[in-house]
Design a protein around this motif. Structure first.
Motif, PDB file in Angstrom:
ATOM      1  N   HIS A  79      -7.263 -10.233   6.818  1.00 39.36           N
ATOM      2  CA  HIS A  79      -6.278  -9.316   7.401  1.00 39.36           C
ATOM      3  C   HIS A  79      -6.977  -8.055   7.900  1.00 39.36           C
ATOM      4  O   HIS A  79      -7.784  -7.456   7.168  1.00 39.36           O
ATOM      5  N   THR A  80      -6.667  -7.660   9.102  1.00 33.29           N
ATOM      6  CA  THR A  80      -7.271  -6.456   9.675  1.00 33.29           C
ATOM      7  C   THR A  80      -6.297  -5.282   9.558  1.00 33.29           C
ATOM      8  O   THR A  80      -5.177  -5.360  10.075  1.00 33.29           O
ATOM      9  N   PRO A  81      -6.701  -4.202   8.868  1.00 29.05           N
ATOM     10  CA  PRO A  81      -5.807  -3.024   8.760  1.00 29.05           C
ATOM     11  C   PRO A  81      -5.444  -2.503  10.149  1.00 29.05           C
ATOM     12  O   PRO A  81      -6.275  -2.493  11.061  1.00 29.05           O
ATOM     13  N   ILE A 111       0.847  -1.210   0.000  1.00 30.59           N
ATOM     14  CA  ILE A 111       0.000   0.000   0.000  1.00 30.59           C
ATOM     15  C   ILE A 111       0.877   1.254   0.000  1.00 30.59           C
ATOM     16  O   ILE A 111       0.599   2.226  -0.713  1.00 30.59           O
ATOM     17  N   LYS A 112       1.956   1.221   0.765  1.00 26.89           N
ATOM     18  CA  LYS A 112       2.881   2.364   0.791  1.00 26.89           C
ATOM     19  C   LYS A 112       3.497   2.589  -0.589  1.00 26.89           C
ATOM     20  O   LYS A 112       3.632   3.734  -1.044  1.00 26.89           O
ATOM     21  N   ALA A 123      -4.231   1.448  -4.129  1.00 28.76           N
ATOM     22  CA  ALA A 123      -3.889   1.230  -2.721  1.00 28.76           C
ATOM     23  C   ALA A 123      -5.160   1.069  -1.897  1.00 28.76           C
ATOM     24  O   ALA A 123      -5.243   0.199  -1.017  1.00 28.76           O
ATOM     25  N   PHE A 124      -6.162   1.910  -2.193  1.00 23.84           N
ATOM     26  CA  PHE A 124      -7.430   1.822  -1.467  1.00 23.84           C
ATOM     27  C   PHE A 124      -8.165   0.527  -1.769  1.00 23.84           C
ATOM     28  O   PHE A 124      -8.830  -0.040  -0.900  1.00 23.84           O
ATOM     29  N   LYS A 125      -8.044   0.040  -3.001  1.00 24.44           N
ATOM     30  CA  LYS A 125      -8.692  -1.219  -3.371  1.00 24.44           C
ATOM     31  C   LYS A 125      -8.140  -2.370  -2.527  1.00 24.44           C
ATOM     32  O   LYS A 125      -8.898  -3.203  -2.005  1.00 24.44           O
ATOM     33  N   ILE A 126      -6.805  -2.402  -2.372  1.00 25.56           N
ATOM     34  CA  ILE A 126      -6.177  -3.444  -1.543  1.00 25.56           C
ATOM     35  C   ILE A 126      -6.613  -3.283  -0.095  1.00 25.56           C
ATOM     36  O   ILE A 126      -6.914  -4.259   0.600  1.00 25.56           O
ATOM     37  N   PHE A 127      -6.662  -2.040   0.360  1.00 26.68           N
ATOM     38  CA  PHE A 127      -7.079  -1.734   1.735  1.00 26.68           C
ATOM     39  C   PHE A 127      -8.489  -2.263   2.009  1.00 26.68           C
ATOM     40  O   PHE A 127      -8.743  -2.891   3.047  1.00 26.68           O
TER      41      PHE A 127
END
Length: 476
Positions: free
Chosen positions: A185-187, A160-161, A173-177
């Motif tokens: 997986h919990t952000p 994401i970075k 990046a937002f799509k993966i998030f």
């Protein structure tokens, strides 16, 4: 060996003793001598602990080649090279911003019979992203997946970075998030902080603010870094009221602002003409025992100079010196330009002299600005009729190889003629020609009219004759 002369080795040399001796020896070369003496003179066989310790000391001193030689020695002596030792190379090369060296060492791991785990893969991936080697980073991520390295919160955070850093990839990046929970997986706070940073850099402050609320709603406590990034983004888009409100909010939650937080707000206030408010924030910052840095002071100097409050800017420069920080050429340039803006060219020249005497020189980026400032000061001094100081500055920056503009030469010639110093005017014009600047008709006339005096006709004729001869010879 020198180490033998300062101590008596026991008959049985143990690993713990060798480690103790290497750690206690402050001089690196003596530590190496001790390391070698243990084997050469006492038959000690080094293991992962002593090799690892010696390698880390070499890497800490940036002795990379010697450290790699030690790694090769481990392999020759059939001493197992652990992943921990290889990771120390990754960290050392990363510290000096050499990502390609990190990749090279990673590729040699199999040669060292050291099987990389997920930790090694993730470290290399993270180094590439941090160093903005994004093409290599994305390729390496694909390679990680091919090698069966599973996704984790840590690896997705780095991905994401990378996407936040890559132009036009913020939405990816937002799509993966958004897909992280579906993958189990919990952000975490780092995930949210990275995305908030990306949104702020893209000028999408409203979305960043909404994400902060979502972050808190999901039980992830924002850190001072998260708040500071958002405050910086708001200041960059001149939304100062929102930024100041966010400062109050973070303090109400018991999150103490840091130097970066205060510096962002001070910079935003100064750029929008609120230097008085910025100074209050500076005093508050100091009361809370946060020492301002050069970035903080630079914002204030720029703000004061923009408002014509050059003396206030000088007081900030004095604070920098009292804090034992070293002002750079950029800070001096702002103050010198500030004096020029209010037509105080003599004061500007004094600060030019102070900068030179302090040994402060511009870098490649600021060199062009530095040249323009020098020329501006000399032209300003000439306009004030201060020929002596103007000529002193002219000689100073000529001796230092600073380019002189044609306008500066012309100003000096005109000022010299106005003061009746015709020989100085002629000298300056000679140097002007040598530097490849062609005097215009106005400059020639100024010199000739100066010499056109019954007592100086002969000098004028000789000057003209000399110039004509030179021109004739150059055309042959």
């Amino acid at each position: 060996m020198g180490s033998r002369s300062v101590m008596k080795w026991p008959q049985q040399v143990s690993t713990s003793l060798v480690e103790q001796l290497i750690r206690s020896e402050k001089d690196l070369e003596k530590a190496i001598s001790t390391f070698d003496a243990a084997t050469a003179e006492y038959g000690f066989h080094h293991d992962q602990n002593t090799f690892g310790l010696m390698i880390k000391r070499l890497l800490s001193a940036n002795k990379f080649m010697k450290a790699e030689d030690m790694l090769d020695r481990m392999r020759r002596e059939k001493c197992k090279i652990t992943e921990s030792i290889v990771l120390s190379f990754f960290r050392a090369y990363s510290r000096v911003h050499k990502p390609h060296e990190v990749v090279r060492i990673f590729r040699k791991m199999k040669e060292y019979e050291c099987e990389p785990t997920e930790k090694s893969y993730l470290t290399v991936f993270s180094v590439l992203v941090n160093e903005s080697q994004l093409k290599m980073a994305f390729n390496f991520y694909r390679y990680m997946r091919q090698m069966g390295i599973p996704t984790s919160v840590a690896s997705l955070n780095v991905l994401i970075k990378a996407l936040c850093k890559s132009k036009g990839s913020l939405d990816s990046a937002f799509k993966i998030f958004r897909e992280m929970p579906k993958r189990g997986h919990t952000p975490d706070s780092y995930t949210y902080g990275t995305l908030i940073c990306g949104l702020c850099k893209a000028g999408r402050n409203l979305e960043a603010r909404e994400l902060l609320l979502e972050m808190e709603g999901n039980g992830c406590a924002p850190s001072v870094v998260t708040y500071s990034l958002l405050i910086h983004g708001l200041c960059q888009t001149s939304k100062l009221d929102e930024a100041l409100e966010l400062l109050k909010e973070m303090e109400s939650k018991g999150i103490e602002p840091n130097v970066y937080t205060y510096s962002s707000l001070i910079d935003g206030l100064c750029k929008n003409g609120h230097t008085s408010q910025a100074m209050k924030l500076l005093e508050r910052m100091i009361r809370k025992h946060h020492a301002p840095n050069l970035i903080t002071y630079s914002s204030l100097i720029h703000g004061f100079c923009s408002e014509g409050k050059v003396q206030d800017a000088v007081q900030i420069l004095d604070r920098i010196k009292l804090q034992e920080l070293k002002p750079d050429a950029g800070l001096y340039s702002k103050i010198i330009n500030g004096f020029c803006d209010v037509s105080k060219f003599s004061e500007a020249a004094n600060f030019l002299d102070e900068m030179v005497l302090s040994g402060i020189t511009p870098n490649r980026v600021t060199w062009g600005l530095h040249v323009r400032i020098h020329n501006r000061v000399v032209q300003g001094l000439c306009s004030e009729g201060n020929l002596n100081q103007a000529f002193h500055q002219y000689l100073s920056f000529r001796n230092r190889g600073i380019s002189i503009e044609a306008t500066t030469f012309e100003s000096l010639v005109e000022s010299s003629c106005s003061k009746g110093d015709l020989h100085k005017a002629a000298r300056i014009m000679d140097e002007m020609v040598v530097d490849g600047c062609i005097p215009d008709m106005k400059t020639w006339n100024r010199i000739l009219n100066g010499f056109w005096d019954p007592r100086k006709v002969r000098e004028a004729a000789e000057l003209m004759q000399s110039k004509l001869i030179e021109e004739y010879r150059s055309n042959i």
